[in-house]
Write an enzyme that holds these catalytic residues in place. Structure first.
Site, PDB file in Angstrom:
ATOM      1  N   LYS A 172      55.307  31.833  46.194  1.00  0.00           N
ATOM      2  CA  LYS A 172      54.473  32.420  47.256  1.00  0.00           C
ATOM      3  C   LYS A 172      55.095  32.201  48.636  1.00  0.00           C
ATOM      4  O   LYS A 172      55.032  33.076  49.497  1.00  0.00           O
ATOM      5  CB  LYS A 172      53.057  31.835  47.193  1.00  0.00           C
ATOM      6  CG  LYS A 172      52.247  32.324  46.012  1.00  0.00           C
ATOM      7  CD  LYS A 172      51.979  33.838  46.064  1.00  0.00           C
ATOM      8  CE  LYS A 172      50.984  34.260  45.004  1.00  0.00           C
ATOM      9  NZ  LYS A 172      50.677  35.705  45.027  1.00  0.00           N
ATOM     10  N   TYR A 203      54.550  28.284  41.379  1.00  0.00           N
ATOM     11  CA  TYR A 203      53.592  29.197  42.019  1.00  0.00           C
ATOM     12  C   TYR A 203      53.723  29.124  43.545  1.00  0.00           C
ATOM     13  O   TYR A 203      53.889  30.147  44.213  1.00  0.00           O
ATOM     14  CB  TYR A 203      52.179  28.810  41.586  1.00  0.00           C
ATOM     15  CG  TYR A 203      51.051  29.580  42.210  1.00  0.00           C
ATOM     16  CD1 TYR A 203      50.051  28.922  42.934  1.00  0.00           C
ATOM     17  CD2 TYR A 203      50.940  30.950  42.052  1.00  0.00           C
ATOM     18  CE1 TYR A 203      48.984  29.608  43.479  1.00  0.00           C
ATOM     19  CE2 TYR A 203      49.866  31.656  42.594  1.00  0.00           C
ATOM     20  CZ  TYR A 203      48.897  30.971  43.309  1.00  0.00           C
ATOM     21  OH  TYR A 203      47.826  31.663  43.848  1.00  0.00           O
ATOM     22  N   ASP A 251      47.480  47.368  35.667  1.00  0.00           N
ATOM     23  CA  ASP A 251      47.729  46.056  35.070  1.00  0.00           C
ATOM     24  C   ASP A 251      48.516  46.289  33.779  1.00  0.00           C
ATOM     25  O   ASP A 251      48.769  47.433  33.387  1.00  0.00           O
ATOM     26  CB  ASP A 251      46.392  45.335  34.783  1.00  0.00           C
ATOM     27  CG  ASP A 251      46.546  43.817  34.785  1.00  0.00           C
ATOM     28  OD1 ASP A 251      45.886  43.146  35.595  1.00  0.00           O
ATOM     29  OD2 ASP A 251      47.351  43.288  33.984  1.00  0.00           O
ATOM     30  N   ASP A 288      53.693  47.628  34.630  1.00  0.00           N
ATOM     31  CA  ASP A 288      54.351  46.326  34.557  1.00  0.00           C
ATOM     32  C   ASP A 288      55.273  46.228  35.764  1.00  0.00           C
ATOM     33  O   ASP A 288      56.216  47.007  35.888  1.00  0.00           O
ATOM     34  CB  ASP A 288      55.162  46.232  33.249  1.00  0.00           C
ATOM     35  CG  ASP A 288      55.859  44.881  33.109  1.00  0.00           C
ATOM     36  OD1 ASP A 288      56.243  44.546  31.976  1.00  0.00           O
ATOM     37  OD2 ASP A 288      56.024  44.166  34.127  1.00  0.00           O
ATOM     38  N   ILE A 289      55.013  45.269  36.644  1.00  0.00           N
ATOM     39  CA  ILE A 289      55.793  45.210  37.892  1.00  0.00           C
ATOM     40  C   ILE A 289      57.253  44.842  37.620  1.00  0.00           C
ATOM     41  O   ILE A 289      58.095  44.921  38.515  1.00  0.00           O
ATOM     42  CB  ILE A 289      55.189  44.221  38.903  1.00  0.00           C
ATOM     43  CG1 ILE A 289      55.112  42.821  38.314  1.00  0.00           C
ATOM     44  CG2 ILE A 289      53.840  44.702  39.392  1.00  0.00           C
ATOM     45  CD1 ILE A 289      54.926  41.750  39.354  1.00  0.00           C
ATOM     46  N   ILE A 305      39.315  30.914  45.260  1.00  0.00           N
ATOM     47  CA  ILE A 305      38.292  31.967  45.360  1.00  0.00           C
ATOM     48  C   ILE A 305      37.272  31.803  44.238  1.00  0.00           C
ATOM     49  O   ILE A 305      37.635  31.590  43.076  1.00  0.00           O
ATOM     50  CB  ILE A 305      38.935  33.365  45.311  1.00  0.00           C
ATOM     51  CG1 ILE A 305      40.024  33.489  46.376  1.00  0.00           C
ATOM     52  CG2 ILE A 305      37.864  34.458  45.484  1.00  0.00           C
ATOM     53  CD1 ILE A 305      39.561  33.254  47.810  1.00  0.00           C
ATOM     54  N   GLY A 336      42.626  40.956  37.035  1.00  0.00           N
ATOM     55  CA  GLY A 336      42.399  39.514  37.126  1.00  0.00           C
ATOM     56  C   GLY A 336      41.076  39.206  37.789  1.00  0.00           C
ATOM     57  O   GLY A 336      40.176  40.041  37.852  1.00  0.00           O
TER      58      GLY A 336
HETATM   59  N1  NAI Z   1      41.913  33.645  42.529  1.00  0.00           N
HETATM   60  C1  NAI Z   1      42.258  32.774  43.489  1.00  0.00           C
HETATM   61  O1  NAI Z   1      41.595  31.735  43.691  1.00  0.00           O
HETATM   62  C2  NAI Z   1      43.466  33.033  44.335  1.00  0.00           C
HETATM   63  C3  NAI Z   1      44.310  34.123  44.101  1.00  0.00           C
HETATM   64  N2  NAI Z   1      45.420  34.310  44.905  1.00  0.00           N
HETATM   65  C4  NAI Z   1      46.324  35.428  44.642  1.00  0.00           C
HETATM   66  O2  NAI Z   1      45.603  36.645  44.520  1.00  0.00           O
HETATM   67  C5  NAI Z   1      46.231  37.460  43.506  1.00  0.00           C
HETATM   68  C6  NAI Z   1      45.185  37.854  42.469  1.00  0.00           C
HETATM   69  O3  NAI Z   1      44.670  36.654  41.967  1.00  0.00           O
HETATM   70  P1  NAI Z   1      43.762  36.631  40.635  1.00  0.00           P
HETATM   71  O4  NAI Z   1      43.085  37.943  40.451  1.00  0.00           O
HETATM   72  O5  NAI Z   1      42.968  35.393  40.708  1.00  0.00           O
HETATM   73  O6  NAI Z   1      44.893  36.446  39.532  1.00  0.00           O
HETATM   74  P2  NAI Z   1      44.711  36.490  37.951  1.00  0.00           P
HETATM   75  O7  NAI Z   1      45.650  35.468  37.387  1.00  0.00           O
HETATM   76  O8  NAI Z   1      43.273  36.431  37.601  1.00  0.00           O
HETATM   77  O9  NAI Z   1      45.247  37.962  37.612  1.00  0.00           O
HETATM   78  C7  NAI Z   1      46.615  38.268  37.753  1.00  0.00           C
HETATM   79  C8  NAI Z   1      46.859  39.573  37.023  1.00  0.00           C
HETATM   80  O10 NAI Z   1      48.267  39.845  37.025  1.00  0.00           O
HETATM   81  C9  NAI Z   1      48.552  40.517  35.819  1.00  0.00           C
HETATM   82  N3  NAI Z   1      49.978  40.469  35.490  1.00  0.00           N
HETATM   83  C10 NAI Z   1      50.658  39.456  34.911  1.00  0.00           C
HETATM   84  N4  NAI Z   1      51.936  39.830  34.685  1.00  0.00           N
HETATM   85  C11 NAI Z   1      52.061  41.105  35.141  1.00  0.00           C
HETATM   86  C12 NAI Z   1      53.117  42.044  35.168  1.00  0.00           C
HETATM   87  N5  NAI Z   1      54.334  41.760  34.683  1.00  0.00           N
HETATM   88  N6  NAI Z   1      52.877  43.268  35.705  1.00  0.00           N
HETATM   89  C13 NAI Z   1      51.651  43.575  36.184  1.00  0.00           C
HETATM   90  N7  NAI Z   1      50.600  42.737  36.186  1.00  0.00           N
HETATM   91  C14 NAI Z   1      50.815  41.512  35.654  1.00  0.00           C
HETATM   92  C15 NAI Z   1      47.690  39.827  34.767  1.00  0.00           C
HETATM   93  O11 NAI Z   1      47.498  40.653  33.640  1.00  0.00           O
HETATM   94  C16 NAI Z   1      46.408  39.553  35.543  1.00  0.00           C
HETATM   95  O12 NAI Z   1      45.436  40.523  35.305  1.00  0.00           O
HETATM   96  C17 NAI Z   1      47.383  36.632  42.931  1.00  0.00           C
HETATM   97  O13 NAI Z   1      48.608  37.050  43.526  1.00  0.00           O
HETATM   98  C18 NAI Z   1      47.075  35.213  43.347  1.00  0.00           C
HETATM   99  O14 NAI Z   1      48.249  34.440  43.572  1.00  0.00           O
HETATM  100  C19 NAI Z   1      45.747  33.443  45.910  1.00  0.00           C
HETATM  101  C20 NAI Z   1      44.955  32.351  46.145  1.00  0.00           C
HETATM  102  C21 NAI Z   1      43.728  32.113  45.441  1.00  0.00           C
HETATM  103  C1  AKB Z   2      44.228  28.517  45.020  1.00  0.00           C
HETATM  104  C2  AKB Z   2      44.997  29.391  44.125  1.00  0.00           C
HETATM  105  O1  AKB Z   2      45.997  29.945  44.541  1.00  0.00           O
HETATM  106  C3  AKB Z   2      44.575  29.568  42.709  1.00  0.00           C
HETATM  107  N1  AKB Z   2      43.137  29.642  42.548  1.00  0.00           N
HETATM  108  C4  AKB Z   2      45.088  28.378  41.913  1.00  0.00           C
HETATM  109  O2  AKB Z   2      44.341  27.402  41.821  1.00  0.00           O
HETATM  110  O3  AKB Z   2      46.219  28.448  41.423  1.00  0.00           O
END
Ligand code: NAI
Ligand code: AKB
Length: 373
Positions: free
Chosen positions: A199, A195, A88, A106-107, A225, A65
């Site tokens: 969390k 969501y 992933d 796959d989690i 982020i 991600g």
């Molecule tokens: N990017 C942001 O602004 C923020 C992210 N977070 C948290 O940080 C973590 C990473 O965020 P991002 O990289 O932005 O998320 P993202 O949405 O870009 O990536 C999430 C990843 O999870 C994978 N995924 C989905 N279903 C799955 C499954 N069954 N098994 C394994 N993998 C699976 C997807 O393929 C994807 O690559 C998340 O838990 C998110 O809640 C929290 C706050 C802000």
């Molecule tokens: C702040 C987050 O957790 C994420 N970027 C979202 O907007 O869902």
């Protein structure tokens, strides 16, 4: 039979020492079972070529991600490329696949996840898999499965194998009845998205497993982020990434939030630094297991003004997405992260001006201006 004997010895040890001085643990039933796949892998187990005491053996779930590839780069620099496994359910691009160990995971497949942890002698797990706010509201059943059932699998395996576990939470773990300006670590949390609910559940379950079973659970509530070389995954704060790409490509940006929508935001380098720092912090320094971290807060119009210092001809229009706007209006405007700064020395390096300058240094702000002239 060897595995079953090992496991029963582990279980009985677990029953005697809960790791935190509380009542003896009664292990969750499913730990007793032995995955048939695990027996095969243990039988063919070979001695490892690395010293386990030197570095953690890391698994990142949901690593393809917005954040996971950057996290892998940071951890590989710190612990060695072959000690950090990215995973992933999607196919990695070549530049990711050939840059360090990658595995399909796959989690929701508990047995396979357990096999990966055992076969690769994982000691630290960063659990990034999730459906974010907007995409989760569009598919609640899938968000509930991934964000809640997936988390349960991770918690059980982490506790069974005494992993150090990081699970990110979010500003989205708060809701309209939380104090919004600014939001402390401990206050009412009644989020209005699947969501956010998932969390808060992750925070509460992680802390429960910590106090009940001694799991070394650590959690940071990330702001929105912002990153240059990775795309966001369908959240409410995604606009703050898209503006940079559109400004360079066309000089025009249509924002899906109202101009005065103020939200906590952070540059990815600060986010990943905080994640590694809290995971390396001595347990004795942690007065809590879930912390807010903060860098800045801004609105779309404040961000646009800063972007225009680099691309003056940028034209911003607003086409508000009602669903995302409702989510944003329920979230914190500012984050109080004083506990993180006190307990484990958290401090951010990027404010709004440095964020925008860094984004354009990476993306190149002159490419579009060159096209116009
Ligand atoms: N990017 C942001 O602004 C923020 C992210 N977070 C948290 O940080 C973590 C990473 O965020 P991002 O990289 O932005 O998320 P993202 O949405 O870009 O990536 C999430 C990843 O999870 C994978 N995924 C989905 N279903 C799955 C499954 N069954 N098994 C394994 N993998 C699976 C997807 O393929 C994807 O690559 C998340 O838990 C998110 O809640 C929290 C706050 C802000
Ligand atoms: C702040 C987050 O957790 C994420 N970027 C979202 O907007 O869902």
């Amino acid at each position: 039979m060897a595995v079953a004997k090992n496991l029963s010895r582990t279980v009985s040890q677990l029953l005697q020492t809960s790791g935190c001085g509380c009542q003896a643990s009664i292990v969750p039933v499913r730990w007793i079972g032995v995955s048939p796949r695990q027996v095969t892998s243990d039988v063919s187990f070979h001695s490892v070529s690395f010293s386990e005491t030197d570095h953690p053996r890391v698994l990142i779930t949901g690593g393809l991600g917005q954040l996971g590839v950057g996290l892998a780069k940071l951890l590989r620099k710190r612990f060695g490329k072959n000690n950090v496994i990215l995973s992933d359910i999607r196919k990695p691009p070549d530049h990711v696949f050939y840059n360090g160990p990658f595995i399909y995971s796959d989690i929701l497949d508990y047995k396979n996840l357990r096999e990966i942890v055992v076969n690769n002698r994982i000691t630290w797990l960063f659990h990034y898999s999730a459906l974010l706010s907007a995409i989760g509201e569009a598919n609640v059943p899938l968000a509930r499965a991934v964000n809640i059932t997936g988390l349960h699998n991770i918690l059980d395996i982490a506790a069974e194998h005494s992993l150090r576990l990081f699970v990110p939470s979010t500003i989205g773990a708060f809701g309209p009845t939380s104090p919004r300006n600014s939001t402390p670590d401990l206050c009412i949390q009644r989020p209005r998205t699947i969501y956010g609910v998932s969390k808060v559940h992750a925070e509460l379950m992680g802390e429960y497993y910590h106090y009940r079973y001694g799991l070394d659970f650590r959690c940071l509530r990330y702001p929105g982020i912002i990153s240059a070389d990775s795309q966001p995954g369908g959240g409410t704060t995604d606009y703050a990434v898209q503006i940079f790409h559109d400004a360079i490509k066309s000089g025009k940006f249509q924002c899906n939030l109202k101009p005065d929508t103020c939200l906590p935001m952070m540059y990815i380098d600060d986010c990943l630094k905080a994640t590694l720092d809290v995971m390396e912090a001595p347990a004795a320094a942690l007065s809590m297991r879930t912390y807010n971290i903060n860098a800045m807060s801004f609105s779309p119009e404040e961000l646009a003004q800063e972007v225009k210092k680099h691309i003056p001809e940028l034209q911003v229009t607003y086409n508000v997405d009602a669903a995302r706007q409702a989510i944003a209006d329920s979230w914190p405007m500012n984050f109080d992260d004083s506990n993180a700064r006190r307990d484990w020395g958290w401090k951010h390096d990027f404010d709004l001006s440095e964020l925008v300058t860094t984004m354009f240094n990476i993306l190149g702000s002159d490419s579009r201006v060159a096209q116009i002239n």
